[in-house]
Design an enzyme around this catalytic site. Structure first.
Site, PDB file in Angstrom:
ATOM      1  N   HIS A 152      -4.407   5.074  -3.934  1.00 44.22           N
ATOM      2  CA  HIS A 152      -5.486   5.306  -2.966  1.00 44.22           C
ATOM      3  C   HIS A 152      -4.957   5.491  -1.542  1.00 44.22           C
ATOM      4  O   HIS A 152      -5.664   6.008  -0.682  1.00 44.22           O
ATOM      5  CB  HIS A 152      -6.526   4.175  -3.034  1.00 44.22           C
ATOM      6  CG  HIS A 152      -6.100   2.882  -2.402  1.00 44.22           C
ATOM      7  ND1 HIS A 152      -5.675   1.793  -3.139  1.00 44.22           N
ATOM      8  CD2 HIS A 152      -6.025   2.492  -1.116  1.00 44.22           C
ATOM      9  CE1 HIS A 152      -5.376   0.798  -2.330  1.00 44.22           C
ATOM     10  NE2 HIS A 152      -5.582   1.190  -1.099  1.00 44.22           N
ATOM     11  N   SER A 176      -2.084  -2.361   1.968  1.00 45.81           N
ATOM     12  CA  SER A 176      -2.113  -1.741   0.645  1.00 45.81           C
ATOM     13  C   SER A 176      -0.802  -1.004   0.375  1.00 45.81           C
ATOM     14  O   SER A 176      -0.358  -0.195   1.191  1.00 45.81           O
ATOM     15  CB  SER A 176      -3.278  -0.754   0.538  1.00 45.81           C
ATOM     16  OG  SER A 176      -4.504  -1.425   0.509  1.00 45.81           O
ATOM     17  N   ASP A 186      -3.918   2.991 -10.002  1.00 50.68           N
ATOM     18  CA  ASP A 186      -3.752   2.909  -8.556  1.00 50.68           C
ATOM     19  C   ASP A 186      -2.285   2.723  -8.166  1.00 50.68           C
ATOM     20  O   ASP A 186      -1.954   1.901  -7.313  1.00 50.68           O
ATOM     21  CB  ASP A 186      -4.608   1.791  -7.966  1.00 50.68           C
ATOM     22  CG  ASP A 186      -4.898   2.011  -6.479  1.00 50.68           C
ATOM     23  OD1 ASP A 186      -4.433   3.039  -5.928  1.00 50.68           O
ATOM     24  OD2 ASP A 186      -5.551   1.150  -5.861  1.00 50.68           O
TER      25      ASP A 186
END
Length: 470
Positions: A121, A233, A151
């Site tokens: 993402h 992230s 992901d």
């Protein structure tokens, strides 16, 4: 008089001996009689500095040089209605414009020759990806492959001799042990490029989190209370030995910042995914050709099953398992509910073997199952999407509740289908009043009404209607 002289000489001898002893103590003599410096007592500041070098400091220093900032620039199509009033929106086609998207995240180098891991993402829809090391070096990164479902994305830069992390075994984690989250939560807002380090513990393992309707399902996740903020992230989660045990992926938060609920993809999943992406450029997906359901009290009584946990086989295309078999264990892990079974089977590669223990007619049997590859051959259509007839394999892969229809297996970027909002994994059930069972029927249905396209689409078990004028 002579007596006093002896006393004076003796006194002087004592003083001289004392002075020599003091000098020898201050200037120790080597074997050649040369004076050497006296050993000084330990410096207090040095002792304090040394005491700061805890296992956590050492672990962070081992990994931080390999943590990178990931800068992504891309474009996406954005739809806007020409009227503010939503009443008119269905009557007039939306106006599309291209929007420039800039995003920042974290990543970490996994090999000295330039392979970098981050979240999918983070780089989703990115046209240009640049990574920056803490020492200031920047490289343009190329995509090796990615799995949107997991992901995970693997990047490659043209460099050598880069600092790299070492992976640990995420299957051996214990709740309560130290966890270190490293990343770049504020991107380039700070003047220096050193990553941020936060410390907490492993709160839990094996967590399953479902996103919003149509979103990702994250399985077997590591939960930590180490502060993880937006921008973290793709960064590593590290143990006290300086080994990467996970990749920080998302948080639960009402404020937008860390509230002690961070989640990371386990390192064993990362390693398995990297092997697939390096070799094939994608993650080959496989499944076990069976469907299961939770055990109920009535079902257990009907099957004379003495236990209270496990999953019952509803259907099987593998001769080794029979309907009404009850799976109680898989790869040594107890299976209590369907969620436990899905944690085992959600990420399998072709040929992977799973050892299961089943209850069948009063006996426990050990059976080995082999995962089968999901064949996904789509056919291109005029709308810029690829579709394939719905098969049990595709239903298993995408978690579909439908039994018929055309599955969208790819949507081309910038295509008509993308502007309509269609997504990979959607099932097309009806087009302009026609139920298509082949690509030919789909194309005829599209052409049956010029300037108008009406569809019934199923997404993650929910059906919705699309009306589009062009």
């Amino acid at each position: 008089m002579r007596r006093y002289l002896y006393l004076l000489v003796g006194g002087l001898g004592t003083v001289v001996a004392g002075l020599l002893g003091w000098y020898a103590a201050d200037k120790l003599l080597d074997r050649n009689g040369q004076a050497v410096a006296r050993a000084e007592p330990p410096d207090k500041q040095a002792m304090i500095t040394e005491s700061r070098k805890t296992a956590l400091v050492t672990a962070s220093s081992l990994v931080s040089p390999a943590v990178v900032s990931v800068s992504v620039i891309g474009e996406r199509q954005v739809a806007a209605s020409p009227f503010m009033d939503p009443f008119w929106a269905p009557l007039f086609p939306p106006i599309y414009r291209t929007e420039r998207v800039v995003s920042l995240g974290s990543g970490f180098i996994i090999s000295a020759d330039g392979y970098v891991l981050t979240n999918e993402h983070v780089i989703h829809e990115g046209d240009s990806i640049v990574i920056t090391l803490p020492d200031g070096r920047s490289y343009k990164a190329e995509m090796v492959g990615a799995s949107e479902r997991l992901d995970i994305a693997l990047l490659k830069v043209k460099a050598s001799g880069l600092p790299a992390v070492k992976f640990g075994n995420s299957d051996n984690l214990a709740p309560g042990e130290w966890a270190i989250a490293i990343g770049n939560p504020v991107g380039y807002l700070l003047e220096d490029l050193e990553p941020t380090v936060t410390v907490g513990v492993i709160s839990a393992t094996g967590r399953t989190i479902r996103g919003e309707e149509g979103g990702r399902v994250y399985r077997n996740m590591i939960q930590t209370d180490a502060a993880v903020n937006p921008g973290n992230s793709g960064g590593p989660l590290v143990n006290a030995d300086g080994e990467v045990i996970g990749m920080n992926t998302f948080i639960f938060s009402k404020s937008g910042g860390s509230e002690g609920l961070g989640f990371a993809i386990p390192s064993n999943t990362l390693v398995k995914c990297v092997e697939e992406l390096k070799r094939y450029g994608k993650v080959r997906e496989a499944f076990l050709p069976i469907s299961v359901q939770n055990i109920t009290r009535d079902l257990a009584e009907a099957l004379d099953y003495p236990g209270f946990s496990g999953v019952a086989v509803v259907s099987s295309r593998d001769d080794r398992l029979k309907p009404e078999d009850i799976i109680v264990e898989a790869n040594g892990r107890p299976i209590r509910i369907v969620g436990d079974w899905e944690d085992i089977t959600y990420f399998m590669t072709p040929g992977e073997r799973v050892r299961v223990k089943v209850f069948r007619k009063g006996q426990y049997l050990d059976i080995e199952l082999v995962a089968q590859e999901v064949k996904e051959t789509g056919i291109k259509t005029s709308l810029g999407l690829e579709v394939a007839p719905l098969t049990p394999e595709l239903a298993e892969k995408y978690g579909l509740a439908e039994s018929s229809g055309l599955v969208i297996v790819n949507v081309q970027k910038g295509s008509f289908a993308e502007r309509m909002g269609l997504e990979r994994g959607d099932v097309i059930l009806n087009v302009n009043g026609i139920t298509p069972e082949s690509v030919e029927e789909f194309e005829r249905a599209v052409e049956s009404r010029k300037g108008l396209l009406e569809m019934v689409v199923s997404r993650k078990g929910s059906r919705f209607y699309i009306s589009y004028r062009y």
